[in-house]
Design a protein around this motif. Structure first.
Motif, short mmCIF file in Angstrom:
data_model
loop_
_atom_site.label_atom_id
_atom_site.label_comp_id
_atom_site.label_asym_id
_atom_site.label_seq_id
_atom_site.Cartn_x
_atom_site.Cartn_y
_atom_site.Cartn_z
N VAL A 21 54.23 14.40 -103.23
CA VAL A 21 55.55 14.67 -104.03
C VAL A 21 55.48 15.94 -104.94
O VAL A 21 54.40 15.80 -105.02
N ILE A 22 56.55 17.04 -104.84
CA ILE A 22 56.81 17.94 -105.11
C ILE A 22 57.16 17.83 -106.21
O ILE A 22 58.58 16.59 -106.84
N ILE A 23 56.18 18.32 -107.79
CA ILE A 23 56.61 17.87 -109.26
C ILE A 23 56.98 18.86 -110.22
O ILE A 23 57.71 19.15 -111.27
N GLY A 24 57.16 20.51 -108.75
CA GLY A 24 57.03 21.49 -109.58
C GLY A 24 57.08 22.96 -108.47
O GLY A 24 57.05 22.29 -107.23
N GLY A 25 58.30 23.77 -108.75
CA GLY A 25 58.14 25.16 -107.63
C GLY A 25 59.77 24.86 -106.90
O GLY A 25 60.72 26.09 -106.68
N ILE A 26 60.95 23.86 -107.58
CA ILE A 26 62.65 23.69 -106.66
C ILE A 26 63.22 23.63 -108.51
O ILE A 26 62.80 21.98 -108.45
N VAL A 27 63.62 24.39 -108.63
CA VAL A 27 64.62 23.44 -110.59
C VAL A 27 65.40 22.28 -109.93
O VAL A 27 65.37 21.44 -110.57
N ASN A 28 65.97 22.59 -108.67
CA ASN A 28 67.64 22.01 -108.93
C ASN A 28 68.48 22.19 -107.50
O ASN A 28 67.52 23.11 -106.53
N VAL A 29 69.10 21.76 -106.92
CA VAL A 29 70.05 21.75 -105.31
C VAL A 29 71.49 21.66 -105.99
O VAL A 29 71.42 20.58 -106.02
N PRO A 30 71.94 22.50 -105.02
CA PRO A 30 73.59 22.34 -105.30
C PRO A 30 74.19 20.73 -104.93
O PRO A 30 73.24 20.57 -103.79
N GLY A 31 74.96 20.58 -105.25
CA GLY A 31 75.17 19.27 -105.06
C GLY A 31 75.78 17.88 -105.49
O GLY A 31 75.31 17.91 -106.88
N LYS A 32 77.01 17.48 -105.45
CA LYS A 32 78.10 16.89 -106.72
C LYS A 32 77.03 15.19 -105.97
O LYS A 32 76.90 14.45 -107.29
N THR A 33 75.94 14.69 -104.97
CA THR A 33 75.28 13.47 -104.85
C THR A 33 74.46 13.44 -105.27
O THR A 33 73.77 14.80 -103.91
N MET A 34 73.76 13.45 -104.26
CA MET A 34 71.48 13.31 -104.24
C MET A 34 71.86 13.16 -101.85
O MET A 34 71.46 14.04 -101.08
N TYR A 35 73.16 12.65 -101.57
CA TYR A 35 73.46 12.82 -100.18
C TYR A 35 73.54 14.95 -99.60
O TYR A 35 73.10 15.60 -98.76
N GLU A 83 60.69 13.97 -93.55
CA GLU A 83 60.21 13.52 -92.21
C GLU A 83 59.60 14.83 -91.59
O GLU A 83 60.19 16.21 -91.73
N SER A 84 59.03 14.75 -90.89
CA SER A 84 58.91 15.61 -89.32
C SER A 84 59.78 16.15 -89.03
O SER A 84 59.78 17.62 -88.23
N GLU A 85 60.93 15.62 -88.47
CA GLU A 85 61.62 15.79 -87.82
C GLU A 85 63.21 16.01 -88.88
O GLU A 85 64.03 16.55 -87.95
N GLU A 86 63.84 15.55 -89.87
CA GLU A 86 64.97 15.14 -90.37
C GLU A 86 64.48 15.46 -92.13
O GLU A 86 63.40 15.00 -92.52
N TRP A 87 65.66 15.25 -93.29
CA TRP A 87 65.72 14.76 -94.46
C TRP A 87 65.94 13.28 -94.15
O TRP A 87 67.61 13.35 -93.68
N ALA A 88 65.46 12.30 -94.63
CA ALA A 88 66.07 10.86 -94.48
C ALA A 88 66.71 10.59 -95.29
O ALA A 88 65.88 11.11 -96.37
N PRO A 89 67.79 9.77 -95.45
CA PRO A 89 68.25 9.09 -96.38
C PRO A 89 68.15 8.11 -98.05
O PRO A 89 67.97 8.56 -98.58
N MET A 90 66.96 7.38 -96.67
CA MET A 90 65.76 6.60 -97.67
C MET A 90 65.00 6.13 -96.82
O MET A 90 64.51 6.13 -95.70
N SER A 91 63.50 5.67 -97.23
CA SER A 91 62.59 5.32 -96.82
C SER A 91 61.57 4.18 -98.51
O SER A 91 61.71 5.33 -99.58
N ALA A 123 70.30 7.63 -99.74
CA ALA A 123 71.04 6.06 -99.37
C ALA A 123 72.49 5.47 -100.13
O ALA A 123 72.92 4.46 -99.51
N GLY A 124 71.81 5.92 -101.17
CA GLY A 124 72.21 5.37 -102.56
C GLY A 124 71.93 4.54 -103.56
O GLY A 124 69.87 5.75 -103.38
N LEU A 125 71.82 3.79 -104.41
CA LEU A 125 70.89 3.63 -106.33
C LEU A 125 70.37 2.67 -105.40
O LEU A 125 69.88 1.74 -105.09
N VAL A 126 68.65 3.43 -105.85
CA VAL A 126 67.58 1.65 -105.26
C VAL A 126 66.51 1.41 -106.58
O VAL A 126 66.59 2.54 -107.52
#
Length: 338
Positions: A21-35, A83-91, A123-126
């Motif tokens: 888990v990355i807990i520091g080094g990237i402050v935020n990412v553009p986008g209105k949703t997590m998707y 993940e190794s080949e992709e950004w996964a919606p949920m895991s 993928a949505g709220l968990v």
């Protein structure tokens, strides 16, 4: 030392599957949703995924999660899954790792004996319930996004293997589910290499033949993993089964796989093999377990779906910083295919 990128990371695994888990080094990412944030990272900053997951800093059999402020006002925190080949919606395993890290590092307040959280994913709220004692997150139970069957008994022609039957289901990722015995295999360590080789071949054939699309988000499409399953076994009033999920570019998920478990429960329910409220224990290739059940049914678009609950454990393994020397000849790492 000057670094082009410095990331603070907490190492963690859930039932054997690494989900740092990355807990520091990237402050935020553009986008209105997590998707949208996931798509931005995938499109514009995929070098971060390569940096942490490829050699020499990472390895094939691991994942890394990025903690971010949530977009959904109901959520306590958001996170993205690499993940190794992709950004996964949920895991599922990564949800368990991220929750454990958030609570045991004090990033979110731990409340004993039970901490309730809501996590914002692509993928949505968990919903998450963590059982806590003495500052330790003893277990994490999550209520996954709705899981549903897309196709049963899809016939796939696989070169040098013949016709293979798979089920296609959504459990937070798109999976092809295949009975291991139908291709002459068992979910056993001695079959591990064959399971990977044949699994990748079947998955490639599925991808060429059919592309499932999520009814509420057409951007989430295409099978990315395959699950090999063993038959259900009755143990008292619960049902137990082995499975192994093959993750590209060719490895076993060490955990029973949370999204794969949710997808399989959806298939079992449709086939009349798993009832609402019945305990389902899913085991991995290394013998680790998720304790699971279907809590209710719902609808996703015009599809019947199930609400699945999965419980597992995670352990923090390290605290580390990843840096990128400006003169490093491998700024996005490398793979050698072994």
């Amino acid at each position: 030392m000057r670094s082009l990128q410095t990331l603070s990371i907490v190492g963690c695994h859930a039932e054997g599957e690494v989900g740092d888990v990355i807990i520091g080094g990237i402050v935020n990412v553009p986008g209105k949703t997590m998707y949208e944030k996931m798509v931005h990272m995938q499109t514009h900053k995929d070098h971060v995924r390569n940096l942490v997951l490829n050699e020499p800093r990472g390895r094939l059999a691991m994942n890394t999660n990025l903690v971010l402020p949530p977009c959904n006002p109901e959520a306590d925190v958001g996170f993205l899954i690499m993940e190794s080949e992709e950004w996964a919606p949920m895991s599922g395993s990564n949800t368990i790792c991220t929750t454990t890290v958030l609570l045991e590092t004090g990033m979110l307040e731990m409340k004993e004996p039970t901490t309730h959280l809501k996590l914002d994913t692509a993928a949505g709220l968990v919903g998450v319930q963590a059982e806590c004692e003495g500052g330790k997150c003893k277990s994490v139970t999550f209520d996954n996004v709705p899981a549903f069957v897309d196709k049963l008994d899809l016939q796939v022609d696989v070169p040098d293997l013949g016709t293979v039957t798979v089920d296609i289901a959504w459990g937070g990722m798109w999976l092809a589910i295949c009975d291991a015995a139908s291709v002459g295999l068992e979910v056993r360590k001695e079959h591990a290499k064959k399971l990977v080789d044949i699994g990748e071949r079947i998955k490639t054939a599925v991808q060429k033949l059919y592309t499932p699309t999520h009814p509420e988000n057409p951007g989430i499409r295409g099978v990315s993993t395959i699950s090999f399953t063993e038959p259900l076994i009755e143990e008292g009033d619960r049902k137990v089964a082995l499975n192994t999920v093959i993750v590209s570019p060719g490895r076993h998920d060490r955990s029973p796989c949370g999204t794969g478990t949710s997808a399989r429960m959806a298939v079992l329910h449709v086939r009349g093999l798993l009832s609402i409220g019945q305990t389902f224990v899913h085991r991995s290739l290394i013998g680790s377990e998720f304790q699971c059940s279907i809590t209710d049914t719902t609808r996703v678009g015009e599809r019947n779906a199930v609400l699945s609950r999965v419980k597992g454990r995670a352990w923090i393994t390290s605290h580390k910083q990843i840096v990128l020397d400006p003169e490093d000849p491998y700024p996005e790492g490398f793979r050698v295919g072994d």
